[in-house]
Design a protein around this motif. Sequence first.
Motif, PDB file in Angstrom:
ATOM      1  N   LYS A   1       0.828  -1.205   0.000  1.00 28.24           N
ATOM      2  CA  LYS A   1       0.000   0.000   0.000  1.00 28.24           C
ATOM      3  C   LYS A   1       0.871   1.267   0.000  1.00 28.24           C
ATOM      4  CE  LYS A   1      -4.188  -1.901   2.104  1.00 28.24           C
ATOM      5  NZ  LYS A   1      -4.105  -3.154   1.540  1.00 28.24           N
ATOM      6  N   GLU A   2       1.794   1.296  -0.966  1.00 28.37           N
ATOM      7  CA  GLU A   2       2.688   2.445  -1.069  1.00 28.37           C
ATOM      8  C   GLU A   2       3.034   2.741  -2.527  1.00 28.37           C
ATOM      9  OE1 GLU A   2       6.242   1.502   1.164  1.00 28.37           O
ATOM     10  OE2 GLU A   2       7.158   0.535  -0.564  1.00 28.37           O
ATOM     11  N   ILE A   3       3.625   3.923  -2.702  1.00 23.59           N
ATOM     12  CA  ILE A   3       4.099   4.348  -4.012  1.00 23.59           C
ATOM     13  C   ILE A   3       5.524   4.869  -3.872  1.00 23.59           C
ATOM     14  CG2 ILE A   3       1.818   4.922  -4.943  1.00 23.59           C
ATOM     15  CD1 ILE A   3       2.567   7.877  -4.360  1.00 23.59           C
TER      16      ILE A   3
ATOM     17  N   LEU B   1      -1.215   8.758   2.657  1.00 21.62           N
ATOM     18  CA  LEU B   1      -0.783  10.156   2.607  1.00 21.62           C
ATOM     19  C   LEU B   1      -1.164  10.859   1.309  1.00 21.62           C
ATOM     20  CD1 LEU B   1       2.819   9.645   4.039  1.00 21.62           C
ATOM     21  CD2 LEU B   1       0.782  10.427   5.284  1.00 21.62           C
ATOM     22  N   VAL B   2      -1.617  10.086   0.337  1.00 18.06           N
ATOM     23  CA  VAL B   2      -1.916  10.638  -0.986  1.00 18.06           C
ATOM     24  C   VAL B   2      -3.276  11.318  -0.992  1.00 18.06           C
ATOM     25  CG1 VAL B   2      -2.303  10.082  -3.421  1.00 18.06           C
ATOM     26  CG2 VAL B   2      -0.467   8.944  -2.146  1.00 18.06           C
ATOM     27  N   ARG B   3      -3.289  12.556  -1.418  1.00 16.51           N
ATOM     28  CA  ARG B   3      -4.547  13.311  -1.556  1.00 16.51           C
ATOM     29  C   ARG B   3      -5.117  13.154  -2.961  1.00 16.51           C
ATOM     30  NH1 ARG B   3      -8.398  16.467   0.064  1.00 16.51           N
ATOM     31  NH2 ARG B   3      -8.977  18.260  -1.193  1.00 16.51           N
TER      32      ARG B   3
ATOM     33  N   HIS C   1       9.516   6.428  -0.493  1.00 13.21           N
ATOM     34  CA  HIS C   1       8.466   5.404  -0.512  1.00 13.21           C
ATOM     35  C   HIS C   1       7.376   5.962   0.386  1.00 13.21           C
ATOM     36  CE1 HIS C   1      11.460   2.722  -2.187  1.00 13.21           C
ATOM     37  NE2 HIS C   1      12.249   3.040  -1.181  1.00 13.21           N
ATOM     38  N   ARG C   2       6.213   6.239  -0.177  1.00 11.07           N
ATOM     39  CA  ARG C   2       5.139   6.882   0.578  1.00 11.07           C
ATOM     40  C   ARG C   2       3.947   5.959   0.737  1.00 11.07           C
ATOM     41  NH1 ARG C   2       7.205  11.377   3.077  1.00 11.07           N
ATOM     42  NH2 ARG C   2       8.076  12.851   1.573  1.00 11.07           N
TER      43      ARG C   2
END
Length: 154
Positions: free
Chosen positions: A111-113, A145-147, A140-141
Amino acid sequence: MINEILEFAKVSIGTKEGANNDNPFAKIARHPNHQPWCMTFVYACFVKGNAYGQIMNTASCPQLEAWARKNNMLVPIEEIQPGDVVLFDFSKKGVSEHVGIATGRYNAEKKEINTIEGNTSDGSGKGKSQANGDGVYARHRSASLVRAVVRPKW
């Protein structure tokens, strides 16, 4: 175009800002210097990739988000591709406060980018600002946290 954008972002990793947010990307993007520069970094990558007009020329994350929404350029995080522009809301206040360029697809298992971001911190310690750091880093986020994810007008 996408490869050139990503290549410029990659060779910029490790660039550090000077006093008062001084950075080399403002000149490339033709933005004022000595201000928060995460969006300026992203736009400079697009300039270096000869991708004029693919995203809005702005230094403001909220302004880019509003423009992208108006122009139906948002995609779900699960559809993220290299070259997409990723807006973050670290404080969970419902406002885009930081931005980066996706370097890979969404990792559903973790569950990250993966991104490259300007004016962020290296992530090595607590208390370091992720939305107003000191340089360009590969990150690596967490998807949480992604809007918004902006798909440029390829």
